[in-house]
Design a protein around this motif. Structure first.
Motif, short mmCIF file in Angstrom:
data_model
loop_
_atom_site.label_atom_id
_atom_site.label_comp_id
_atom_site.label_asym_id
_atom_site.label_seq_id
_atom_site.Cartn_x
_atom_site.Cartn_y
_atom_site.Cartn_z
N ASP A 1 -61.98 43.32 -78.61
CA ASP A 1 -62.21 44.08 -79.84
C ASP A 1 -61.88 43.29 -81.11
OD1 ASP A 1 -63.05 46.11 -78.30
OD2 ASP A 1 -61.29 47.41 -78.58
N LEU A 2 -60.96 42.32 -80.98
CA LEU A 2 -60.61 41.50 -82.15
C LEU A 2 -61.82 40.76 -82.70
CD1 LEU A 2 -57.32 39.44 -81.63
CD2 LEU A 2 -57.89 40.92 -83.55
N TYR A 3 -62.74 40.42 -81.82
CA TYR A 3 -63.88 39.59 -82.21
C TYR A 3 -65.19 40.36 -82.19
CZ TYR A 3 -60.27 36.17 -81.72
OH TYR A 3 -59.08 35.50 -81.88
N ASN B 1 -59.25 32.62 -84.77
CA ASN B 1 -58.15 33.55 -84.47
C ASN B 1 -58.40 34.90 -85.12
OD1 ASN B 1 -57.43 33.24 -87.13
ND2 ASN B 1 -55.37 32.50 -86.74
N GLY B 2 -57.59 35.89 -84.77
CA GLY B 2 -57.80 37.25 -85.22
C GLY B 2 -57.82 37.42 -86.73
N PRO B 3 -56.74 36.98 -87.43
CA PRO B 3 -56.68 37.23 -88.87
C PRO B 3 -57.86 36.63 -89.65
CG PRO B 3 -54.53 36.57 -88.06
CD PRO B 3 -55.49 36.42 -86.91
N ILE C 1 -51.81 42.81 -78.98
CA ILE C 1 -52.17 41.59 -78.24
C ILE C 1 -52.97 40.72 -79.19
CG2 ILE C 1 -54.30 42.64 -77.32
CD1 ILE C 1 -53.85 40.95 -74.78
N HIS C 2 -52.74 39.43 -79.11
CA HIS C 2 -53.56 38.50 -79.88
C HIS C 2 -53.96 37.36 -78.98
CE1 HIS C 2 -54.41 35.07 -82.60
NE2 HIS C 2 -55.11 36.01 -83.20
N GLY C 3 -55.05 36.71 -79.31
CA GLY C 3 -55.47 35.54 -78.57
C GLY C 3 -56.58 34.85 -79.32
N ALA C 4 -56.60 33.54 -79.28
CA ALA C 4 -57.66 32.78 -79.94
C ALA C 4 -58.92 32.85 -79.10
CB ALA C 4 -57.23 31.34 -80.15
#
Lengths: 426, 299
Positions: free
Chosen positions: A138-140, A102-104, A309-312
C-alpha cells in the motif's frame, strides 16, 4: 597596514588556490551510455545501501545468466546524497532505469509522473502483490495503481534486557503483553539508586508513537491523505503512553535522552526495555554486552494489535529507454528466488512472504521471528506528497510535549491543524 | 587609477597577468559570484517538486517579514555574534600577548591554542557535547567535586546559548591569536625600550603601545570574526539538534536557512533568508569600515 594586508592577501591567495584545486576536479563520472547494438541492453540500477550491494550483485548475476541480452550496472549513491541526486536526475531526465524508492518520498515521485505504473506486471500475474505484506504494498500504491515492489522491510519489536528483568524478578515479555503490562513492568524495573530505568520513552515516530497511535485506534494521516489524525482522542492517547513513562519517572527525561542516545543507555544496561526496529539487530548483535544480555519480544498490543511497517521498493523510471527489459529485471527482483538470495546474505529482511527464514537464523541469540510475524497485521508507514513538511512539525511540537512544556493534547492539536493546512495544499 | 587606459602597463604584461590569475578568477566568478547572482534571482521564486519553480515577486520577502521564526533566529544569531566576537577578540589578544613573551615551550602553547582551528567543527561539537552531558559529562563531574550542581548545559534553553558561545569562542581563539601574534611581532622594540626608560609597566605599555599599534590587526580580526559568527551553523546543528527544547533559543539564521532549503525544500524562501543574511553582513561590515577612522591607527 602593510603587515595585515600582507597576511590577509596570503591567506586569501591560499584559500583561493585551495578552492581552485577543488573546483578543478569537476566530476567526470562516466555514466554508462546505452550500447549501440539493439540486442544487448545495459540497465542502470540505483541504490543507496552499500551493505546490500553484495546481495544485489549476486541477484544481478543470476538474472544476467537467464537474460543474456541484458546487463545491469549498479549505481551506488550513499544515503546522504541519494535523494538530492535523484531529485536532480529526475529534473534532468537522467534517472537510472530501475532504482530504490522509500515511503516518505514515494508519493512525491509518483504524483509527478516520474515512476512507471506496474499494473501490466501485477495484472498479468508476473508479480503477485499478495506475496508481500499488504502494509508495504500500500505504501507504493496510488490511485489504485502499483508503482513499486518492496524488496525489504523493517518492523518494530520490544527489546529487553534479560539480566535486568531477572534481577528485578519480573517475568520477561511474551506474546500476550499489552500496554498495562509494560507500564507495570517499567515501574518495577526502575531502580533510581542503580540509575536504571524501566523503559526509554524516546521521542521517535516509527519505533514509538506511530505504533501506539495505531494501537490505540487512532491514525496519523487519513487513508485519502487529506486529514491529519493527530487531534483524535485515540491518537493523543497513543502519544501520552510515552510521556506518561517520563512523568512517572520510569523513563529518563527528554533532556537526558537528547544528551545520551537511549540506544546507548540500553547498550550499557541502564534501560530495561526499548522499542526498536529490526534494523537494530546488527547493532545489538555486534555489541558483546547486548548480544549476551538482551532479547526481543513481540510489540505489546494496545486496543489493537498492530504497528507500522516500512520497506524500500524497486521502481522503474517512467522515461527509461528500455521499458521491457526494466520490467523483466523488476519482475526478477520481485521473485521468490531473488528474495531468497537476498535473505541468505543476512543484511536485511526480504519482503517476499516466506523467504525470511535465513534472516531469522542469522542471530540465534535473538527471537527474530517476531519481526516477521509483525508484518501480517502491520499498517503502512504514514506518508503524503510532502511528508517532510509535517515531519518537521512533529519534531517541533512533540519536543515541547516530551519536555513537559506543552500538554500532549495542545501539541497534538497544534500539529493536526498545521498538518491539515499542509495537506490542503498538496 | 585607470590603469587599463594608461600606458603605464605593458599590454603583454597585462595579458599574462590575467592568464596567471585566470584559474582563480574564473573559479571565483563561477563558484562564488554566479551563485550569489542566482540566489538573488531565486529569492523571488517559489519552488515545487523536481526543480520546477515560478516567479513569485516579493512574496518570499513578505512571508519573511511576518515569520516569527526569522526574527527569533535572527535575534539568536545577533546574540551569538555580539557576545562571542568581543570575548574571542579580547581573549585572543591576551593569549597572543602572553605567548609573545620569552617563555619556555612557547611553541607548544601556540600549537595547543591553534589546534581547535584545524579540527573539524563536527568533531569539536561532538567532544563538547560529551563534556557538556549533564549526567555523565566531565564538566559537571568537576563542578560536582566543587560541590556545585552543574546546569543542564545543552538542554536548558537559558543556558544553551551560552554553552554554544563558549565553544564558539574556544574554537576561534586560535585563529585570531595567530593573526595577533603576527601583528605583535611587527611592533618595533624601540617603542618598548623608550617606554622602559620612562618607567612604564607591563599594563601601561600594553594600553599605550601594543593596543594602538595593533589596532589595524584588531580591526581585521573583528571584521572576519563577525562575518564568521553570523554564519554559525554546524556547532548548533551538532550540539543541539532537532529534538532539543533549547533549539528555540539557539537556532541561528543559517540553521533556519538550512532547514528551509534542504529539509523542507522551500528553496525560494531559503534564498530570501540567505539574502537577508547577506544584507545584514554587508551593513555591519560597512558600518565597521566607516567607524574604523575613529579607532584604528595606521602607522
Amino acid at each position: 597596514m602593510k603587515k595585515w594586508t600582507g597576511l590577509s592577501a596570503l591567506l586569501l591567495l591560499f584559500s583561493m588556490t585551495l578552492s581552485a584545486c577543488s573546483s578543478g576536479s569537476t566530476s567526470s563520472d562516466a555514466t554508462t551510455s546505452s550500447t549501440s547494438s539493439t540486442e544487448k541492453v545495459t540497465l542502470t540500477y540505483g541504490m543507496w545501501d552499500k551493505n546490500y550491494q553484495p546481495a544485489m550483485e549476486k541477484i544481478i548475476d543470476t538474472f544476467e545468466q537467464s537474460h543474456p541480452n541484458i546487463s545491469v550496472n549498479i549505481q551506488l549513491t550513499p544515503w546522504d546524497q541519494y535523494w538530492n541526486k535523484l531529485n536532480v536526475a529526475a529534473t534532468g531526465d537522467s534517472l537510472p532505469d530501475v532504482f530504490w524508492m522509500n515511503g516518505p518520498n514515494a508519493l512525491k515521485y509518483i504524483s509527478n509522473d516520474i515512476l512507471m505504473p506496474l499494473d501490466d506486471l501485477t495484472q498479468k500475474g508476473d508479480i503477485q502483490v499478495s506475496n508481500f505484506p499488504s502494509g508495504l504494498i500500500d505504501l507504493y500504491k496510488y490511485n489504485n495503481s502499483q508503482y513499486g515492489i518492496p524488496f525489504e522491510m523493517s518492523t518494530i519489536g520490544l527489546w529487553y534486557n534479560k539480566t535486568l528483568f531477572k534481577n528485578a524478578n519480573v517475568a520477561v515479555p511474551d506474546d500476550t503483553w499489552d500496554w498495562d503490562k509494560v507500564k507495570e513492568a517499567a515501574a518495577k524495573l526502575t531502580n533510581k539508586d542503580k540509575g536504571i530505568w524501566g523503559i526509554g520513552a524516546q521521542q521517535k515516530n516509527q519505533q514509538g508513537y506511530y505504533d501506539t497511535i495505531l494501537q490505540a485506534g487512532g491514525y496519523i494521516i487519513s487513508p485519502d491523505k487529506k486529514k491529519s489524525g493527530y487531534d483524535l482522542p485515540a491518537s493523543i492517547e497513543g502519544l501520552e503512553y510515552w510521556t506518561d513513562f517520563i512523568k512517572a519517572g520510569d523513563s529518563p527525561t527528554a533532556a537526558q535522552m537528547s544528551q545520551t542516545d537511549p540506544v546507548k543507555l540500553f547498550e550499557s544496561g541502564k534501560l530495561a526495555m526499548l522499542y526498536d526496529g529490526s534494523w537494530a539487530v546488527g547493532e545489538y548483535a555486534n555489541n558483546d554486552y547486548t548480544k549476551a544480555n538482551v532479547n526481543v519480544a513481540k510489540l505489546p498490543k494496545g486496543k489493537e494489535d498492530t504497528q507500522v511497517i516500512h520497506g524500500a521498493a524497486n521502481v522503474i523510471s517512467a522515461k527509461t529507454a528500455h521499458p521491457q527489459q526494466a520490467q523483466q529485471f523488476l519482475t526478477y527482483l520481485s521473485s521468490k528466488e531473488a528474495n531468497e538470495i537476498f535473505a541468505s546474505f543476512g543484511s536485511g529482511i526480504p519482503a517476499f512472504n516466506g523467504t525470511q527464514s535465513a534472516w531469522v537464523k542469522s542471530v540465534p541469540e535473538f527471537n527474530l521471528q517476531v519481526f516477521i510475524d509483525a508484518a501480517a497485521n502491520a499498517k503502512p508507514y504514514p506518508v503524503s506528497k510532502d511528508t517532510a513538511a509535517w515531519l518537521a512539525l512533529e519534531d517541533e511540537y512533540f519536543t515541547k510535549a516530551w519536555y513537559g512544556q506543552m500538554s500532549v493534547t495542545d501539541a497534538a492539536k497544534e500539529v493536526a491543524s498545521k498538518m491539515n493546512d499542509i495537506l490542503a495544499k498538496e | 587609477m585607470k590603469w587599463w587606459l594608461g600606458r603605464k602597463y605593458n599590454k603583454t604584461d597585462v595579458m599574462w597577468a590575467f592568464v596567471m590569475i585566470a584559474p582563480n578568477l574564473l573559479g571565483l566568478m563561477f563558484f562564488y559570484m554566479w551563485p550569489v547572482i542566482q540566489t538573488f534571482y531565486f529569492s523571488f521564486t517559489e519552488w515545487g517538486d523536481f526543480g520546477k519553480y515560478h516567479w513569485a515577486g516579493l512574496s518570499n520577502y513578505e512571508t519573511m517579514l511576518h515569520d516569527p521564526d526569522v526574527w527569533h533566529t535572527l535575534r539568536n544569531t545577533l546574540l551569538y555574534t555580539f557576545l562571542s566576537v568581543p570575548i574571542s577578540i579580547a581573549l585572543s589578544i591576551v593569549v597572543a600577548t602572553l605567548l609573545n613573551q620569552k617563555i619556555k615551550f612557547v611553541y607548544v602553547y601556540r600549537t595547543l591554542y591553534f589546534l581547535p582551528v584545524v579540527t573539524m567543527p563536527a568533531a569539536v561539537a561532538m567532544v563538547w557535547k560529551w563534556l557538556f552531558n549533564s549526567d555523565y559529562g566531565l564538566l559537571n563531574q568537576l563542578l560536582h567535586k566543587l560541590s556545585i550542581d552543574g546546569p543542564m548545559w545543552l538542554t536548558d534553553p537559558m543556558v544553551a546559548p551560552f554553552a554554544v558561545i563558549l565553544v564558539g569562542v574556544w574554537s576561534s581563539i586560535g585563529y585570531n591569536m595567530v593573526i595577533f601574534l603576527a601583528g605583535l611581532q611587527g611592533i618595533s622594540k624601540s617603542y618598548y625600550e623608550a617606554a622602559d626608560l620612562d618607567g612604564a609597566g607591563f599594563i601601561r605599555k600594553f594600553w599605550t603601545i601594543t593596543l594602538p599599534i595593533l589596532s589595524p590587526t584588531v580591526f581585521f580580526a573583528s571584521l572576519i570574526s563577525i562575518i564568521n559568527a553570523f554564519q554559525v551553523f554546524d556547532l548548533i546543528w551538532m550540539m543541539i539538534g532537532d529534538k532539543n527544547i533549547s533549539l528555540d533559543t539557539t537556532q541561528s539564521l543559517v540553521y533556519f536557512f538550512y532547514e528551509q532549503a534542504f529539509v523542507l525544500n522551500n528553496e525560494g524562501y531559503a534564498a530570501a533568508v540567505a539574502m537577508l543574511l547577506f544584507a545584514l553582513i554587508m551593513i555591519v561590515t560597512i558600518i565597521q569600515m566607516k567607524l574604523q577612522n575613529k579607532w584604528v591607527h595606521y602607522e
